[in-house]
Design a protein around this motif. Sequence first.
Motif, short mmCIF file in Angstrom:
data_model
loop_
_atom_site.label_atom_id
_atom_site.label_comp_id
_atom_site.label_asym_id
_atom_site.label_seq_id
_atom_site.Cartn_x
_atom_site.Cartn_y
_atom_site.Cartn_z
N ILE A 181 0.83 -1.20 0.00
CA ILE A 181 0.00 0.00 0.00
C ILE A 181 0.87 1.26 0.00
O ILE A 181 0.60 2.21 -0.72
N GLY A 182 1.92 1.25 0.81
CA GLY A 182 2.83 2.39 0.84
C GLY A 182 3.44 2.66 -0.52
O GLY A 182 3.51 3.81 -0.97
N ARG A 183 3.82 1.61 -1.22
CA ARG A 183 4.38 1.78 -2.56
C ARG A 183 3.32 2.31 -3.52
O ARG A 183 3.59 3.19 -4.34
N ALA A 184 2.10 1.79 -3.44
CA ALA A 184 1.02 2.26 -4.31
C ALA A 184 0.72 3.74 -4.05
O ALA A 184 0.51 4.51 -4.99
N LEU A 185 0.72 4.14 -2.80
CA LEU A 185 0.48 5.54 -2.47
C LEU A 185 1.59 6.43 -3.01
O LEU A 185 1.33 7.50 -3.57
N ASP A 186 2.83 6.02 -2.86
CA ASP A 186 3.96 6.80 -3.37
C ASP A 186 3.95 6.87 -4.89
O ASP A 186 4.21 7.92 -5.47
N ARG A 187 3.65 5.77 -5.51
CA ARG A 187 3.66 5.70 -6.98
C ARG A 187 2.59 6.60 -7.58
O ARG A 187 2.81 7.22 -8.61
N ASP A 188 1.45 6.70 -6.93
CA ASP A 188 0.32 7.44 -7.49
C ASP A 188 0.13 8.82 -6.86
O ASP A 188 -0.93 9.41 -6.99
N ARG A 189 1.15 9.33 -6.18
CA ARG A 189 1.02 10.62 -5.49
C ARG A 189 1.10 11.75 -6.51
O ARG A 189 2.13 11.97 -7.12
N PRO A 190 -0.01 12.51 -6.69
CA PRO A 190 0.01 13.60 -7.67
C PRO A 190 0.78 14.80 -7.16
O PRO A 190 0.94 15.00 -5.96
N GLU A 191 1.25 15.61 -8.09
CA GLU A 191 1.92 16.86 -7.76
C GLU A 191 0.89 17.86 -7.23
O GLU A 191 -0.30 17.76 -7.55
N ILE A 192 1.34 18.83 -6.48
CA ILE A 192 0.44 19.88 -5.98
C ILE A 192 0.26 20.90 -7.11
O ILE A 192 1.23 21.50 -7.56
N PRO A 193 -0.97 21.07 -7.59
CA PRO A 193 -1.18 22.00 -8.71
C PRO A 193 -1.07 23.45 -8.27
O PRO A 193 -1.26 23.78 -7.10
N ASP A 194 -0.75 24.32 -9.22
CA ASP A 194 -0.72 25.76 -8.98
C ASP A 194 -1.30 26.44 -10.22
O ASP A 194 -0.57 26.88 -11.10
N THR A 195 -2.62 26.51 -10.27
CA THR A 195 -3.32 27.07 -11.43
C THR A 195 -3.58 28.56 -11.31
O THR A 195 -4.02 29.17 -12.27
N GLY A 196 -3.36 29.11 -10.12
CA GLY A 196 -3.63 30.53 -9.91
C GLY A 196 -4.93 30.80 -9.19
O GLY A 196 -5.24 31.95 -8.88
N SER A 197 -5.72 29.76 -8.92
CA SER A 197 -6.96 29.94 -8.16
C SER A 197 -7.22 28.70 -7.32
O SER A 197 -6.82 27.60 -7.69
N LEU A 198 -7.91 28.90 -6.20
CA LEU A 198 -8.26 27.77 -5.35
C LEU A 198 -9.16 26.81 -6.12
O LEU A 198 -8.96 25.59 -6.06
N ARG A 199 -10.13 27.33 -6.85
CA ARG A 199 -11.02 26.48 -7.63
C ARG A 199 -10.22 25.62 -8.60
O ARG A 199 -10.40 24.41 -8.67
N GLY A 200 -9.35 26.24 -9.35
CA GLY A 200 -8.55 25.50 -10.33
C GLY A 200 -7.64 24.48 -9.68
O GLY A 200 -7.51 23.36 -10.17
N ASP A 201 -7.03 24.85 -8.56
CA ASP A 201 -6.14 23.93 -7.86
C ASP A 201 -6.89 22.71 -7.33
O ASP A 201 -6.45 21.57 -7.51
#
Length: 190
Positions: free
Chosen positions: A61-81
């Motif tokens: 499970i730890g490996r699956a969580l690490d493998r599928d961990r998305p980047e933190i988005p920065d779209t310029g708005s809370l809605r977009g993020d």
Amino acid sequence: MAERRRGTELENALLEAAWDELAENGYAGFTMDAVALRAGTSRPVLYRRWNDRHELVRAAIGRALDRDRPEIPDTGSLRGDVLTLMRELNAGRAQLTTVLSIHLAGYYQETGTSPADLRGAFAKGGPTRSDVLFTRAAERGEIKLEQVTERMKTLPFDLLRHEFLLTFAPVPDEMLVEIVDTLFLPLVRP
């Protein structure tokens, strides 16, 4: 004759086999024998790394969580993020959520733990994704951070997880937009 796998290559193959076994057969059908067979190795190879199936489950499970961990988005708005992060989680986490919640019922019963305990065991130190998103939104003047509770921060992701558990499938995009626009943003905006 195939070359023997060693080190990281072998461990990755073992954890991938363990994850596949969990996803396909659940914890009830999860055995060291089944994982060894799927990985093309022997039980002693597994037991040299993990003392029992509980340890192997946590490692997979730890490996699956690490493998599928998305980047933190920065779209310029809370809605977009929030929408971007939800879409990324939606694309890759339906199976993970199902395995953690449904397939591991026997694991939770045997170990006296819950899905929240398991998720907490893999939490990384430092700020969470939502902490980063909300701090940026406050710096842009979109929200007042002191008025946003932890429950408010997790609401869209909790609702996404709820939908995964109801359908065992990714959530339609229009539902993600509805969660963010109709339920979440009116709560957090001043």
